[in-house]
Motif scaffolding. Sequence first.
Motif, PDB file in Angstrom:
ATOM      1  N   ILE A 150      42.011  58.895  31.311  1.00  0.00           N
ATOM      2  CA  ILE A 150      42.612  59.620  32.438  1.00  0.00           C
ATOM      3  C   ILE A 150      42.680  58.655  33.611  1.00  0.00           C
ATOM      4  CG2 ILE A 150      42.253  61.415  34.178  1.00  0.00           C
ATOM      5  CD1 ILE A 150      40.958  63.127  32.090  1.00  0.00           C
ATOM      6  N   ILE A 151      43.858  58.549  34.205  1.00  0.00           N
ATOM      7  CA  ILE A 151      43.969  57.745  35.425  1.00  0.00           C
ATOM      8  C   ILE A 151      44.028  58.708  36.601  1.00  0.00           C
ATOM      9  CG2 ILE A 151      45.239  55.940  36.629  1.00  0.00           C
ATOM     10  CD1 ILE A 151      46.315  55.090  33.886  1.00  0.00           C
ATOM     11  N   ASN A 152      43.030  58.584  37.453  1.00  0.00           N
ATOM     12  CA  ASN A 152      42.802  59.548  38.520  1.00  0.00           C
ATOM     13  C   ASN A 152      43.193  58.930  39.860  1.00  0.00           C
ATOM     14  OD1 ASN A 152      41.893  61.851  39.743  1.00  0.00           O
ATOM     15  ND2 ASN A 152      39.722  61.403  39.516  1.00  0.00           N
ATOM     16  N   ARG A 153      43.410  59.769  40.857  1.00  0.00           N
ATOM     17  CA  ARG A 153      43.650  59.331  42.233  1.00  0.00           C
ATOM     18  C   ARG A 153      44.857  58.398  42.351  1.00  0.00           C
ATOM     19  NH1 ARG A 153      38.150  58.284  44.243  1.00  0.00           N
ATOM     20  NH2 ARG A 153      37.211  60.340  44.218  1.00  0.00           N
ATOM     21  N   ILE A 154      45.943  58.784  41.688  1.00  0.00           N
ATOM     22  CA  ILE A 154      47.135  57.941  41.754  1.00  0.00           C
ATOM     23  C   ILE A 154      47.878  58.208  43.060  1.00  0.00           C
ATOM     24  CG2 ILE A 154      49.420  57.603  40.728  1.00  0.00           C
ATOM     25  CD1 ILE A 154      48.091  57.943  38.038  1.00  0.00           C
ATOM     26  N   ARG A 155      48.195  57.132  43.766  1.00  0.00           N
ATOM     27  CA  ARG A 155      48.985  57.283  44.993  1.00  0.00           C
ATOM     28  C   ARG A 155      50.383  56.761  44.717  1.00  0.00           C
ATOM     29  NH1 ARG A 155      45.121  55.383  49.875  1.00  0.00           N
ATOM     30  NH2 ARG A 155      43.147  56.000  48.921  1.00  0.00           N
ATOM     31  N   MET A 188      47.844  49.032  40.571  1.00  0.00           N
ATOM     32  CA  MET A 188      48.225  48.830  39.170  1.00  0.00           C
ATOM     33  C   MET A 188      48.952  50.082  38.699  1.00  0.00           C
ATOM     34  SD  MET A 188      44.538  47.467  37.851  1.00  0.00           S
ATOM     35  CE  MET A 188      45.031  46.826  36.259  1.00  0.00           C
ATOM     36  N   ASP A 189      49.996  49.912  37.897  1.00  0.00           N
ATOM     37  CA  ASP A 189      50.682  51.135  37.474  1.00  0.00           C
ATOM     38  C   ASP A 189      50.144  51.656  36.148  1.00  0.00           C
ATOM     39  OD1 ASP A 189      52.058  50.160  35.313  1.00  0.00           O
ATOM     40  OD2 ASP A 189      53.957  49.874  36.369  1.00  0.00           O
ATOM     41  N   VAL A 190      50.527  52.887  35.837  1.00  0.00           N
ATOM     42  CA  VAL A 190      49.942  53.628  34.724  1.00  0.00           C
ATOM     43  C   VAL A 190      50.070  52.865  33.406  1.00  0.00           C
ATOM     44  CG1 VAL A 190      50.186  55.728  33.348  1.00  0.00           C
ATOM     45  CG2 VAL A 190      50.269  55.849  35.833  1.00  0.00           C
ATOM     46  N   THR A 210      39.438  56.541  35.064  1.00  0.00           N
ATOM     47  CA  THR A 210      39.514  55.363  35.917  1.00  0.00           C
ATOM     48  C   THR A 210      40.479  55.655  37.059  1.00  0.00           C
ATOM     49  OG1 THR A 210      39.830  52.973  35.948  1.00  0.00           O
ATOM     50  CG2 THR A 210      41.374  54.244  34.613  1.00  0.00           C
ATOM     51  N   THR A 211      40.483  54.793  38.037  1.00  0.00           N
ATOM     52  CA  THR A 211      41.457  54.887  39.126  1.00  0.00           C
ATOM     53  C   THR A 211      42.280  53.604  39.104  1.00  0.00           C
ATOM     54  OG1 THR A 211      39.948  53.876  40.686  1.00  0.00           O
ATOM     55  CG2 THR A 211      39.889  56.270  40.551  1.00  0.00           C
ATOM     56  N   PRO A 212      43.421  53.578  39.786  1.00  0.00           N
ATOM     57  CA  PRO A 212      44.246  52.367  39.735  1.00  0.00           C
ATOM     58  C   PRO A 212      43.674  51.249  40.599  1.00  0.00           C
ATOM     59  CG  PRO A 212      45.485  54.266  40.556  1.00  0.00           C
ATOM     60  CD  PRO A 212      44.065  54.633  40.570  1.00  0.00           C
ATOM     61  N   GLU A 213      42.407  50.980  40.463  1.00  0.00           N
ATOM     62  CA  GLU A 213      41.774  49.892  41.216  1.00  0.00           C
ATOM     63  C   GLU A 213      41.190  48.930  40.219  1.00  0.00           C
ATOM     64  OE1 GLU A 213      39.041  51.220  44.627  1.00  0.00           O
ATOM     65  OE2 GLU A 213      39.649  53.041  43.587  1.00  0.00           O
ATOM     66  N   ILE A 214      41.234  47.671  40.548  1.00  0.00           N
ATOM     67  CA  ILE A 214      40.793  46.654  39.598  1.00  0.00           C
ATOM     68  C   ILE A 214      39.319  46.829  39.226  1.00  0.00           C
ATOM     69  CG2 ILE A 214      40.261  44.912  41.363  1.00  0.00           C
ATOM     70  CD1 ILE A 214      42.041  44.124  38.098  1.00  0.00           C
ATOM     71  N   SER A 215      38.488  47.244  40.200  1.00  0.00           N
ATOM     72  CA  SER A 215      37.054  47.381  39.918  1.00  0.00           C
ATOM     73  C   SER A 215      36.798  48.528  38.937  1.00  0.00           C
ATOM     74  CB  SER A 215      36.286  47.605  41.211  1.00  0.00           C
ATOM     75  OG  SER A 215      36.855  48.674  41.923  1.00  0.00           O
ATOM     76  N   ALA A 216      37.508  49.633  39.129  1.00  0.00           N
ATOM     77  CA  ALA A 216      37.319  50.777  38.232  1.00  0.00           C
ATOM     78  C   ALA A 216      37.822  50.445  36.834  1.00  0.00           C
ATOM     79  CB  ALA A 216      38.055  51.999  38.784  1.00  0.00           C
ATOM     80  N   VAL A 217      38.950  49.736  36.764  1.00  0.00           N
ATOM     81  CA  VAL A 217      39.519  49.387  35.461  1.00  0.00           C
ATOM     82  C   VAL A 217      38.592  48.413  34.728  1.00  0.00           C
ATOM     83  CG1 VAL A 217      41.469  48.285  34.300  1.00  0.00           C
ATOM     84  CG2 VAL A 217      41.872  49.837  36.210  1.00  0.00           C
TER      85      VAL A 217
END
Lengths: 220, 267
Positions: free
Chosen positions: B172-177, B187-189, B143-150
């Motif tokens: 796995i949390i991907n594309r973390i900025r 959203m944080d990890v 997933t990515t830290p975006e609400i839609s992906a989560v």
Amino acid sequence: MQAVVLRGNQDGYQLVLDQAASFKEIKETLRELLDNLAADSNATNQISFDVLSNQRLLTAEQNQQLEQIFSEFDHFQIHKVIPDVITIEDAIHLKEQDNVHLATQTIRNGQTLEMKGDVLYLGLINEGGRLLTTGNIYVMGTVLGILQAGYPSGEDKVVIGDLQHAQQIRIGEQISIVETDQPSKGSQTVAYVNDLHVLEYGQLSDLKTINPKIYHRMGG
Amino acid sequence: MGKSIVITSGKGGVGKTTSSANIGTALALMGKRVCLVDLDIGLRNLDVVLGLDNRIIFDIVDVVEGRAKLAQALIKDKRFDDLLYLLPAAQNTDKTALTEDQAKAIVDELKKEFDYVLIDCPAGIEQGFLNAIAGADAAIIVTTPEISAVRDADRVVGLLEKNPLKEESHLIINRIRGHMMADGEAMDVDEITHHLGVPLLGIVLDDDEVIATSNRGEPIVLESENPAGRGYRDIARRLEGETVPLMKIQQPKTSFWSKISHWFSRG
């Protein structure tokens, strides 16, 4: 004219079927004729006949009936049935085999353009696109995808053009991965299958030695 | 007997294919025999990311329909001697060309020969997803830290809970900025991990080089200094049972002078 006429020439015996006669009539006459022939000859070896059906196409069933009649005689058999006509379907097929077809459309990733006969390709084949034909391929367009000549198993075919940006060249069952095999630059590359059944690259100027048949057909 | 892991997400574009390629490569770098299986039939990409697209002769549908043997369809990645292989997806058909039983049979066959069989799942939760999980022993959810992906990851976790695999799923949390998480804008990890209730396998920082290397057909894990590459290497080590602490999410360093110029530009 009788429904079936027996002829002989240097190639052997021929049975000519009268195209105006009904098939029933032909069968009767044929049996009679073979009967007489069997009585006359005391031949011990096999005699094969060519059956000339003129402008009549025999159906599979009719062929079988003829075979059936011949099987009643020990020494007689049909060599082959030769008509003077072909179906429109076969005629189209032959015509397709003999022409160079023009293709200009873009072939994209996942698309396959399937053709028959030789193809002159003027379009764009993207990565993952495939042009497939039974004959040769002459490329004047841009090829980033896969070219397959001589599909499915014609190894005497060639692919001519600028091939260095293609993914794969396939001829018959032989496959070349362009990235590995590195054909030369320029639009005069010829891909062909050599005597060892390996796909190789040459130059158009060497086509006469590579594939004399195609060279002569192109008027060289 | 190897282990099969499906890499899935629900949502498209979160990095399933990139993750499959990089985890596979990282495992191969550790000396494991890995087979990547692309099940995104009709929209295959894994071959492109690995730079193997020119070499495809047979694909998984050819194998299922008997036009080729499994061994003929496998493409060896020459960079890793005899360790990394790809079974490509077909491109001229769709997900329905394969059934769950067929997919499972192929994965089971591969498990005999490889230490890891990584299955790249297509986006969505239709036939392609069902095929991908059919032969899997475990799942990695990306997933990515975006609400839609989560949200979509949560849906997939739910589906996997209904039909549990042999082993527990991992995240796995991907594309973390870094800066966005620090600012509280993403959203944080911990929040994501807690929300999904799935143990965290690793995090991967967003990095331009991921796109650049993927365009060249080279996985980012081959870049030893790259933080995203390190993220994937850590994930591979954890899969192998090593205990690796989670990498720190560093904020982009702001130098003394840039801070000063920032003050002036405000005024």
